[in-house]
Design a protein around this motif. Structure first.
Motif, short mmCIF file in Angstrom:
data_model
loop_
_atom_site.label_atom_id
_atom_site.label_comp_id
_atom_site.label_asym_id
_atom_site.label_seq_id
_atom_site.Cartn_x
_atom_site.Cartn_y
_atom_site.Cartn_z
N UNK A 66 39.95 43.31 36.65
CA UNK A 66 38.74 44.32 36.61
C UNK A 66 37.64 43.40 37.45
N UNK A 67 37.82 42.25 37.69
CA UNK A 67 37.24 41.22 38.66
C UNK A 67 37.52 41.71 39.53
N UNK A 68 38.48 41.71 40.25
CA UNK A 68 38.99 42.17 41.41
C UNK A 68 38.33 43.15 42.12
N UNK A 69 38.46 44.63 40.75
CA UNK A 69 38.09 46.04 41.69
C UNK A 69 36.13 45.67 41.64
N UNK A 70 36.12 44.39 41.25
CA UNK A 70 34.43 44.68 41.58
C UNK A 70 34.22 43.73 42.52
N UNK A 122 34.01 30.47 40.54
CA UNK A 122 32.76 30.68 41.04
C UNK A 122 32.17 29.48 39.99
N UNK A 123 32.55 29.28 39.07
CA UNK A 123 32.17 28.88 37.76
C UNK A 123 31.50 29.86 37.22
N UNK A 124 30.08 29.65 36.16
CA UNK A 124 28.69 29.95 35.73
C UNK A 124 29.28 31.16 34.86
N UNK A 125 28.78 32.35 34.09
CA UNK A 125 29.32 33.03 33.01
C UNK A 125 29.83 33.82 33.98
N UNK A 126 31.53 34.00 33.75
CA UNK A 126 32.46 35.02 34.12
C UNK A 126 31.82 35.97 34.21
N UNK A 127 32.28 37.02 35.30
CA UNK A 127 31.60 38.14 36.08
C UNK A 127 30.47 38.48 36.37
N UNK A 128 29.46 38.10 35.28
CA UNK A 128 28.03 37.69 35.88
C UNK A 128 28.13 36.56 37.33
N UNK A 180 37.21 31.09 28.62
CA UNK A 180 37.78 29.53 29.48
C UNK A 180 39.40 30.03 30.59
N UNK A 181 40.60 31.11 30.00
CA UNK A 181 40.83 31.10 30.81
C UNK A 181 41.01 32.04 32.53
N UNK A 182 39.00 32.89 31.81
CA UNK A 182 38.27 32.87 33.53
C UNK A 182 37.95 32.30 34.42
N UNK A 183 37.03 31.43 33.38
CA UNK A 183 36.93 29.91 33.85
C UNK A 183 37.34 28.72 34.85
N UNK A 184 38.95 29.06 34.26
CA UNK A 184 39.69 28.11 34.79
C UNK A 184 40.30 29.36 36.01
N UNK A 185 40.21 30.37 36.13
CA UNK A 185 40.50 30.94 37.12
C UNK A 185 40.13 31.30 37.95
N UNK A 217 46.81 38.16 27.82
CA UNK A 217 46.43 39.49 27.94
C UNK A 217 45.24 40.61 28.94
N UNK A 218 44.63 39.16 27.44
CA UNK A 218 42.71 40.19 27.46
C UNK A 218 41.96 39.33 28.88
N UNK A 219 43.08 37.98 29.57
CA UNK A 219 42.65 37.25 30.23
C UNK A 219 42.64 37.80 31.92
N UNK A 220 43.79 38.49 31.72
CA UNK A 220 44.92 39.18 33.06
C UNK A 220 44.26 40.21 33.18
N UNK A 221 43.44 40.86 32.11
CA UNK A 221 42.89 42.28 32.03
C UNK A 221 41.96 42.25 32.67
N UNK A 222 40.75 41.34 32.66
CA UNK A 222 39.60 41.23 32.69
C UNK A 222 39.77 40.43 34.16
N UNK A 223 40.33 39.77 34.51
CA UNK A 223 40.86 39.20 35.88
C UNK A 223 41.20 40.51 36.87
#
Length: 199
Positions: free
Chosen positions: A64-68, A123-129, A115-120, A56-62
């Protein structure tokens, strides 16, 4: 007796609840109980739609990244208008808003989410940044193609430098947000060597 309210769109309502908890109470307060209590639903609703709370947390973050990325589309569309520094000065506060800054902390300290954000994410690197750096790079590349940055401008390096500097400006969650003047100063300094000579 009902254990909560009917959710017309459970994912969106749960994501909105998670964002509220994240912004008001911080990443440490993000628990399934806190999210479902805020959404006014039974905990089973969350687990009916997501394999685990980490998922759930990973999907939530993804989400919000889509909104970015939507904000990034607007920035890229501004290429060729105004000034490069002005466009970035206007866009960076939206890209580095409170939710994005809290997501950076969440990803940094929650191994499974990171880990889930990096897999999804491609772009690699620090997720979100890393996503923000990619958004800034796409905009800078568009401006370079229009001749508003020098042909040899190092787009990737400029984007990483702007992202890192902006993160430092916006990361103080207990401080007032930086002024437009402070943001413009950083943008101007970073871009100084990449702007074509005038006159």
């Amino acid at each position: 007796m009902p254990t909560g309210v009917h959710l017309r769109d459970p994912r969106d309502q749960l994501f909105s609840a998670a964002e509220h908890v994240l912004l008001h109470d911080g990443p440490d307060a993000l628990t399934s109980r806190a999210v479902t209590a805020r959404a006014r639903c039974a905990k089973g609703v969350l687990h009916r739609h997501f394999a685990s709370f980490d998922a759930f947390l990973a999907e939530f973050a993804l989400d919000r990244i889509d909104r970015l990325r939507a904000g990034g589309d607007a920035l890229r569309a501004s290429a060729g208008t105004g000034t490069v520094a002005g466009n970035l000065t206007g866009a960076l506060p939206g890209l580095f808003g409170p939710a994005a800054m809290r997501l950076v902390v969440l990803a940094a300290f929650h191994h499974q989410v990171r880990a889930r954000l990096r897999a999804a994410g491609p772009v690699g690197g620090v997720p979100v940044l890393a996503e923000i750096a990619a958004i800034v790079a796409a905009y800078l590349a568009a401006e370079r193609d229009l001749g508003r940055l020098t042909a040899d401008a190092g787009i990737a390096a400029l984007a990483r430098t702007l992202t890192g500097a902006a993160h430092l400006l916006f990361a103080g969650s207990d401080d007032p947000p930086p002024t437009a003047g402070a943001v413009r100063e950083v943008v101007t300094i970073v871009l100084a060597g990449a702007l074509p000579a005038t006159g």
